[in-house]
Design a protein around this motif. Structure first.
Motif, PDB file in Angstrom:
ATOM      1  N   GLN A  15      -6.650  -2.564  15.706  1.00  0.00           N
ATOM      2  CA  GLN A  15      -5.745  -3.279  14.814  1.00  0.00           C
ATOM      3  C   GLN A  15      -6.006  -3.071  13.333  1.00  0.00           C
ATOM      4  OE1 GLN A  15      -5.189  -7.301  16.206  1.00  0.00           O
ATOM      5  NE2 GLN A  15      -5.020  -6.581  18.300  1.00  0.00           N
ATOM      6  N   THR A  16      -6.921  -2.181  12.999  1.00  0.00           N
ATOM      7  CA  THR A  16      -7.106  -1.791  11.606  1.00  0.00           C
ATOM      8  C   THR A  16      -6.305  -0.523  11.292  1.00  0.00           C
ATOM      9  OG1 THR A  16      -9.120  -0.595  12.185  1.00  0.00           O
ATOM     10  CG2 THR A  16      -9.386  -2.865  11.378  1.00  0.00           C
ATOM     11  N   MET A  17      -5.492  -0.072  12.234  1.00  0.00           N
ATOM     12  CA  MET A  17      -4.594   1.074  12.039  1.00  0.00           C
ATOM     13  C   MET A  17      -3.160   0.585  12.199  1.00  0.00           C
ATOM     14  SD  MET A  17      -6.550   3.631  11.385  1.00  0.00           S
ATOM     15  CE  MET A  17      -5.155   4.685  11.171  1.00  0.00           C
ATOM     16  N   ALA A  18      -2.269   1.072  11.347  1.00  0.00           N
ATOM     17  CA  ALA A  18      -0.871   0.645  11.397  1.00  0.00           C
ATOM     18  C   ALA A  18       0.050   1.812  11.063  1.00  0.00           C
ATOM     19  CB  ALA A  18      -0.635  -0.495  10.412  1.00  0.00           C
ATOM     20  N   GLY A  19       1.293   1.657  11.458  1.00  0.00           N
ATOM     21  CA  GLY A  19       2.329   2.618  11.126  1.00  0.00           C
ATOM     22  C   GLY A  19       3.482   1.902  10.453  1.00  0.00           C
ATOM     23  N   ASP A  25      13.178   9.519   6.034  1.00  0.00           N
ATOM     24  CA  ASP A  25      13.108  10.001   7.412  1.00  0.00           C
ATOM     25  C   ASP A  25      11.697  10.227   7.939  1.00  0.00           C
ATOM     26  OD1 ASP A  25      12.453  12.241   5.956  1.00  0.00           O
ATOM     27  OD2 ASP A  25      13.883  13.566   6.942  1.00  0.00           O
ATOM     28  N   GLY A  26      10.697   9.819   7.224  1.00  0.00           N
ATOM     29  CA  GLY A  26       9.318  10.013   7.672  1.00  0.00           C
ATOM     30  C   GLY A  26       8.674   8.699   8.085  1.00  0.00           C
ATOM     31  N   ALA A  27       7.365   8.726   8.131  1.00  0.00           N
ATOM     32  CA  ALA A  27       6.585   7.531   8.471  1.00  0.00           C
ATOM     33  C   ALA A  27       5.230   7.646   7.801  1.00  0.00           C
ATOM     34  CB  ALA A  27       6.423   7.401   9.977  1.00  0.00           C
ATOM     35  N   GLY A  28       4.508   6.543   7.808  1.00  0.00           N
ATOM     36  CA  GLY A  28       3.177   6.538   7.227  1.00  0.00           C
ATOM     37  C   GLY A  28       2.179   5.874   8.148  1.00  0.00           C
ATOM     38  N   LEU A  29       0.932   6.295   8.037  1.00  0.00           N
ATOM     39  CA  LEU A  29      -0.172   5.667   8.758  1.00  0.00           C
ATOM     40  C   LEU A  29      -1.061   4.979   7.734  1.00  0.00           C
ATOM     41  CD1 LEU A  29      -1.246   8.428  11.317  1.00  0.00           C
ATOM     42  CD2 LEU A  29       0.149   6.397  11.725  1.00  0.00           C
ATOM     43  N   TYR A  30      -1.516   3.783   8.072  1.00  0.00           N
ATOM     44  CA  TYR A  30      -2.307   2.959   7.170  1.00  0.00           C
ATOM     45  C   TYR A  30      -3.558   2.476   7.883  1.00  0.00           C
ATOM     46  CZ  TYR A  30       1.966   3.134   4.578  1.00  0.00           C
ATOM     47  OH  TYR A  30       3.054   3.609   3.902  1.00  0.00           O
ATOM     48  N   ALA A  56       0.824  -1.210   0.000  1.00  0.00           N
ATOM     49  CA  ALA A  56       0.000   0.000   0.000  1.00  0.00           C
ATOM     50  C   ALA A  56       0.855   1.256   0.000  1.00  0.00           C
ATOM     51  CB  ALA A  56      -0.931   0.004   1.201  1.00  0.00           C
ATOM     52  N   GLY A  57       2.003   1.194   0.659  1.00  0.00           N
ATOM     53  CA  GLY A  57       2.889   2.351   0.730  1.00  0.00           C
ATOM     54  C   GLY A  57       3.847   2.461  -0.436  1.00  0.00           C
ATOM     55  N   ASP A  79      -1.858   8.650   5.450  1.00  0.00           N
ATOM     56  CA  ASP A  79      -0.974   9.805   5.278  1.00  0.00           C
ATOM     57  C   ASP A  79       0.459   9.368   5.513  1.00  0.00           C
ATOM     58  OD1 ASP A  79      -0.253  12.429   4.721  1.00  0.00           O
ATOM     59  OD2 ASP A  79      -0.581  13.137   6.766  1.00  0.00           O
ATOM     60  N   ALA A  80       1.382  10.031   4.857  1.00  0.00           N
ATOM     61  CA  ALA A  80       2.813   9.798   5.056  1.00  0.00           C
ATOM     62  C   ALA A  80       3.516  11.143   4.990  1.00  0.00           C
ATOM     63  CB  ALA A  80       3.369   8.863   3.992  1.00  0.00           C
ATOM     64  N   ALA A  81       4.449  11.341   5.901  1.00  0.00           N
ATOM     65  CA  ALA A  81       5.150  12.625   5.947  1.00  0.00           C
ATOM     66  C   ALA A  81       6.366  12.534   6.854  1.00  0.00           C
ATOM     67  CB  ALA A  81       4.209  13.715   6.462  1.00  0.00           C
ATOM     68  N   SER A  82       7.149  13.598   6.836  1.00  0.00           N
ATOM     69  CA  SER A  82       8.242  13.734   7.798  1.00  0.00           C
ATOM     70  C   SER A  82       8.150  15.059   8.529  1.00  0.00           C
ATOM     71  CB  SER A  82       9.600  13.623   7.087  1.00  0.00           C
ATOM     72  OG  SER A  82       9.731  14.649   6.126  1.00  0.00           O
TER      73      SER A  82
END
Length: 141
Positions: free
Chosen positions: A65-69, A85-90, A46-47, A103-106
């Motif tokens: 558990q339907t949310m992840a990083g 250097d960022g991260a994403g939420l799924y 997905a990412g 969303d994904a960002a740093s």
């Protein structure tokens, strides 16, 4: 002398209150759950992540558990060409087989962080602190 004894007696209580404060106030206590291999693969898909799965850290919220990083695993070997250097939420539906990028960002601004927190929910937001903080958000409560 009574004041000194009182101060010495209160010092351990004050230390305990400071260390337990966030827990007692419902504050930011991060709890994640490891995804299955299939869930991790679906989240990485997905990412749009490239490279071996070991190059990335992926965790589910333990309370939702339907949310992840997901973020880069700085401890992984031979992964520097995949570094970011960022991260994403799924998020996923109840089956947790198909995942979508929320969303994904740093460097996320405060208004966007607040909106994401509302969408994700406070419990999952707190569980995923290592990911939301990497995105630049600081509103953990």
């Amino acid at each position: 002398m009574n004041t000194r004894m009182l101060a010495l007696g209160l010092a351990p209580i004050a230390a305990l209150a400071l260390s337990a404060g966030p827990a007692l106030a419902g504050g930011a206590i991060s709890k994640q759950k490891a995804p299955t291999a299939a869930q991790k693969a679906a989240i990485l898909k997905a990412g749009g992540f490239k490279g071996p799965a070991s190059c990335y850290t992926v965790q589910l919220s333990s309370r939702k558990q339907t949310m992840a990083g997901a973020k880069f695993n700085a401890k992984a070997k031979n992964c520097t060409k995949y570094a970011f250097d960022g991260a994403g939420l799924y998020y996923s539906n109840a089956s947790k087989k198909t995942w979508f990028l929320l969303d994904a960002a740093s460097s996320t601004d405060t208004a966007q962080c607040e909106a994401l927190q509302v969408l994700v929910g406070v419990a999952a937001w707190q569980d995923l602190i290592p990911y939301v903080s990497t995105m630049g958000c600081q509103n953990y409560d």
